[in-house]
Design a protein around this motif. Structure first.
Motif, mmCIF file in Angstrom:
data_model
loop_
_atom_site.group_PDB
_atom_site.id
_atom_site.type_symbol
_atom_site.label_atom_id
_atom_site.label_comp_id
_atom_site.label_asym_id
_atom_site.label_seq_id
_atom_site.Cartn_x
_atom_site.Cartn_y
_atom_site.Cartn_z
ATOM 1 N N THR A 25 0.796 -1.092 -0.709
ATOM 2 C CA THR A 25 -0.181 0.149 0.013
ATOM 3 C C THR A 25 0.831 0.853 0.496
ATOM 4 O OG1 THR A 25 -1.923 0.727 0.750
ATOM 5 C CG2 THR A 25 -0.200 0.442 2.051
ATOM 6 N N SER A 26 0.276 2.643 0.077
ATOM 7 C CA SER A 26 0.680 3.587 0.009
ATOM 8 C C SER A 26 0.116 4.798 1.500
ATOM 9 C CB SER A 26 1.092 4.078 -1.526
ATOM 10 O OG SER A 26 1.781 3.314 -2.281
ATOM 11 N N ILE A 27 0.808 4.956 1.895
ATOM 12 C CA ILE A 27 0.610 6.426 2.673
ATOM 13 C C ILE A 27 1.071 7.283 2.707
ATOM 14 C CG2 ILE A 27 2.200 5.931 4.669
ATOM 15 C CD1 ILE A 27 -0.380 6.320 6.327
ATOM 16 N N ASN A 28 0.889 8.479 1.713
ATOM 17 C CA ASN A 28 1.842 9.883 1.604
ATOM 18 C C ASN A 28 2.207 9.619 0.518
ATOM 19 O OD1 ASN A 28 -0.093 11.305 3.578
ATOM 20 N ND2 ASN A 28 1.465 10.679 5.121
ATOM 21 N N ASP A 29 3.410 10.415 0.433
ATOM 22 C CA ASP A 29 4.714 10.061 -0.491
ATOM 23 C C ASP A 29 5.103 8.712 0.241
ATOM 24 O OD1 ASP A 29 3.770 12.265 -1.764
ATOM 25 O OD2 ASP A 29 5.022 13.355 -0.494
ATOM 26 N N TYR A 30 5.228 8.129 0.552
ATOM 27 C CA TYR A 30 5.831 6.574 1.111
ATOM 28 C C TYR A 30 5.270 5.239 0.620
ATOM 29 C CZ TYR A 30 8.783 9.229 4.455
ATOM 30 O OH TYR A 30 10.243 9.838 4.386
ATOM 31 N N ASP A 31 5.978 4.332 0.288
ATOM 32 C CA ASP A 31 5.844 2.717 0.135
ATOM 33 C C ASP A 31 5.474 2.518 1.096
ATOM 34 O OD1 ASP A 31 4.512 3.109 -2.355
ATOM 35 O OD2 ASP A 31 6.364 3.121 -3.762
ATOM 36 N N VAL A 32 4.505 1.117 0.868
ATOM 37 C CA VAL A 32 5.260 -0.063 2.059
ATOM 38 C C VAL A 32 4.761 -0.501 1.416
ATOM 39 C CG1 VAL A 32 4.188 -1.528 4.211
ATOM 40 C CG2 VAL A 32 3.647 1.519 4.749
ATOM 41 N N LYS A 33 5.747 -1.789 1.511
ATOM 42 C CA LYS A 33 6.507 -2.910 0.573
ATOM 43 C C LYS A 33 6.531 -4.465 1.316
ATOM 44 C CE LYS A 33 9.298 0.302 -2.352
ATOM 45 N NZ LYS A 33 10.483 0.545 -2.242
ATOM 46 N N VAL A 34 6.500 -5.462 0.869
ATOM 47 C CA VAL A 34 6.895 -6.578 1.533
ATOM 48 C C VAL A 34 7.606 -7.345 -0.151
ATOM 49 C CG1 VAL A 34 4.016 -6.919 2.746
ATOM 50 C CG2 VAL A 34 5.046 -7.573 0.217
ATOM 51 N N VAL A 35 8.389 -7.567 1.190
ATOM 52 C CA VAL A 35 9.691 -8.530 0.021
ATOM 53 C C VAL A 35 10.261 -9.856 0.876
ATOM 54 C CG1 VAL A 35 10.904 -7.516 1.853
ATOM 55 C CG2 VAL A 35 11.750 -7.916 -0.412
ATOM 56 N N LYS A 36 10.455 -10.997 0.147
ATOM 57 C CA LYS A 36 11.414 -12.209 1.064
ATOM 58 C C LYS A 36 12.644 -12.371 0.720
ATOM 59 C CE LYS A 36 7.102 -15.811 0.440
ATOM 60 N NZ LYS A 36 6.768 -16.809 0.062
ATOM 61 N N ILE A 37 13.683 -12.165 1.427
ATOM 62 C CA ILE A 37 14.519 -12.096 1.378
ATOM 63 C C ILE A 37 15.867 -13.328 2.071
ATOM 64 C CG2 ILE A 37 16.859 -10.914 2.763
ATOM 65 C CD1 ILE A 37 15.096 -8.810 3.189
ATOM 66 N N GLN A 38 16.704 -13.803 1.503
ATOM 67 C CA GLN A 38 17.187 -14.836 1.670
ATOM 68 C C GLN A 38 18.830 -15.093 0.840
ATOM 69 O OE1 GLN A 38 15.712 -18.594 0.614
ATOM 70 N NE2 GLN A 38 17.219 -19.753 1.959
ATOM 71 N N GLY A 39 19.892 -15.031 1.568
ATOM 72 C CA GLY A 39 21.501 -14.911 1.170
ATOM 73 C C GLY A 39 21.663 -13.024 1.253
ATOM 74 N N HIS A 85 24.686 0.365 4.074
ATOM 75 C CA HIS A 85 24.799 -1.588 4.157
ATOM 76 C C HIS A 85 24.348 -2.638 3.649
ATOM 77 C CE1 HIS A 85 20.392 1.105 2.929
ATOM 78 N NE2 HIS A 85 20.055 -0.272 2.714
ATOM 79 N N CYS A 86 23.695 -3.094 4.415
ATOM 80 C CA CYS A 86 24.465 -4.696 3.248
ATOM 81 C C CYS A 86 23.336 -6.124 3.800
ATOM 82 C CB CYS A 86 25.377 -5.113 2.385
ATOM 83 S SG CYS A 86 25.500 -7.071 1.586
ATOM 84 N N PRO A 87 21.785 -5.879 3.739
ATOM 85 C CA PRO A 87 21.125 -6.582 4.897
ATOM 86 C C PRO A 87 21.432 -8.383 3.989
ATOM 87 C CG PRO A 87 19.946 -5.460 3.592
ATOM 88 C CD PRO A 87 20.967 -5.092 2.531
ATOM 89 N N LYS A 88 21.587 -9.574 4.984
ATOM 90 C CA LYS A 88 21.512 -10.461 4.311
ATOM 91 C C LYS A 88 20.680 -11.709 5.411
ATOM 92 C CE LYS A 88 25.865 -11.839 7.517
ATOM 93 N NZ LYS A 88 27.208 -12.027 7.381
ATOM 94 N N ALA A 89 20.290 -12.779 5.208
ATOM 95 C CA ALA A 89 19.734 -13.585 5.691
ATOM 96 C C ALA A 89 20.384 -14.908 5.417
ATOM 97 C CB ALA A 89 18.039 -13.787 5.808
ATOM 98 N N GLU A 90 20.316 -15.719 6.455
ATOM 99 C CA GLU A 90 21.168 -17.335 5.929
ATOM 100 C C GLU A 90 19.149 -17.891 5.490
ATOM 101 O OE1 GLU A 90 22.376 -20.875 8.653
ATOM 102 O OE2 GLU A 90 23.487 -18.977 8.660
ATOM 103 N N ASN A 91 18.760 -18.095 5.820
ATOM 104 C CA ASN A 91 16.917 -18.950 6.145
ATOM 105 C C ASN A 91 16.096 -17.470 5.315
ATOM 106 O OD1 ASN A 91 18.063 -21.170 6.753
ATOM 107 N ND2 ASN A 91 18.258 -20.009 8.215
ATOM 108 N N GLU A 92 15.364 -17.659 4.862
ATOM 109 C CA GLU A 92 13.682 -16.996 4.328
ATOM 110 C C GLU A 92 13.675 -15.893 5.543
ATOM 111 O OE1 GLU A 92 11.418 -17.537 1.122
ATOM 112 O OE2 GLU A 92 9.792 -17.366 2.968
ATOM 113 N N VAL A 93 13.698 -14.620 5.104
ATOM 114 C CA VAL A 93 13.018 -13.430 6.198
ATOM 115 C C VAL A 93 11.852 -13.208 4.973
ATOM 116 C CG1 VAL A 93 13.029 -11.641 7.080
ATOM 117 C CG2 VAL A 93 15.177 -12.995 7.531
#
Length: 121
Positions: A25-39, A85-93
Motif C-alpha cells: 500500500t502507500s501512505i502519503n509519499d511513502y510505499d509500504v512494501k513486502v519482501v522475501k529475503i534470503q542470501g 548497508h548490506c542486508p543478508k539472511a541465512e534462511n528466508e526472512v
C-alpha cells in the motif's frame, strides 16, 4: 492504488522470488512494501532517504561498516540516509519496508539485483 484492506501474510504468500519487493500500500509519499529475503544483497546507500526494515518472520542481519544489526520477528530498524548497508539472511526472512515512493532497492549501487517494483494483485 485503491484503498483496500491488505493482509501482510497473504501478500507475502503471493511472492515467489527473493529480493523482489511488492507494494502492499502507500501512505502519503511513502510505499509500504513486502519482501522475501534470503542470501546476501549488495552493499549500497540511499543518499536521500532513511529505510525502515520490519521483520515479520526469520532473522535478518543488516551489515553496516561499523557493525551488524540483527533483527528477529517484530523487530524494526531504520537505516539512516547515506549509511552504507548490506542486508543478508541465512534462511528466508519475510519483511516490510517503508520507503519514499520511487526508492530503488539497490540504492546507488544498481546492478543485477535492482528490482522493478511490483504491485500486488
Amino acid at each position: 492504488m485503491t484503498n483496500l484492506v491488505r493482509n501482510i501474510n497473504a501478500a507475502l504468500d503471493s511472492i515467489s522470488a527473493h529480493w523482489q519487493p511488492h507494494r502492499l500500500t502507500s501512505i502519503n509519499d511513502y510505499d509500504v512494501k513486502v519482501v522475501k529475503i534470503q542470501g546476501e544483497f549488495v552493499w549500497h546507500t540511499h543518499p536521500d532517504t532513511d529505510e525502515l526494515f520490519m521483520v515479520i518472520s526469520g532473522n535478518l542481519t543488516i551489515q553496516l561498516r561499523d557493525g551488524d544489526v540483527v533483527l528477529g520477528p517484530n523487530d524494526i530498524y531504520v537505516v539512516p540516509k547515506g549509511t552504507e548497508h548490506c542486508p543478508k539472511a541465512e534462511n528466508e526472512v519475510q519483511a516490510l519496508l517503508f520507503e519514499p515512493k520511487g526508492t530503488v532497492n539497490t540504492g546507488d549501487a544498481g546492478g543485477d539485483m535492482t528490482a522493478t517494483l511490483r504491485e500486488l494483485g
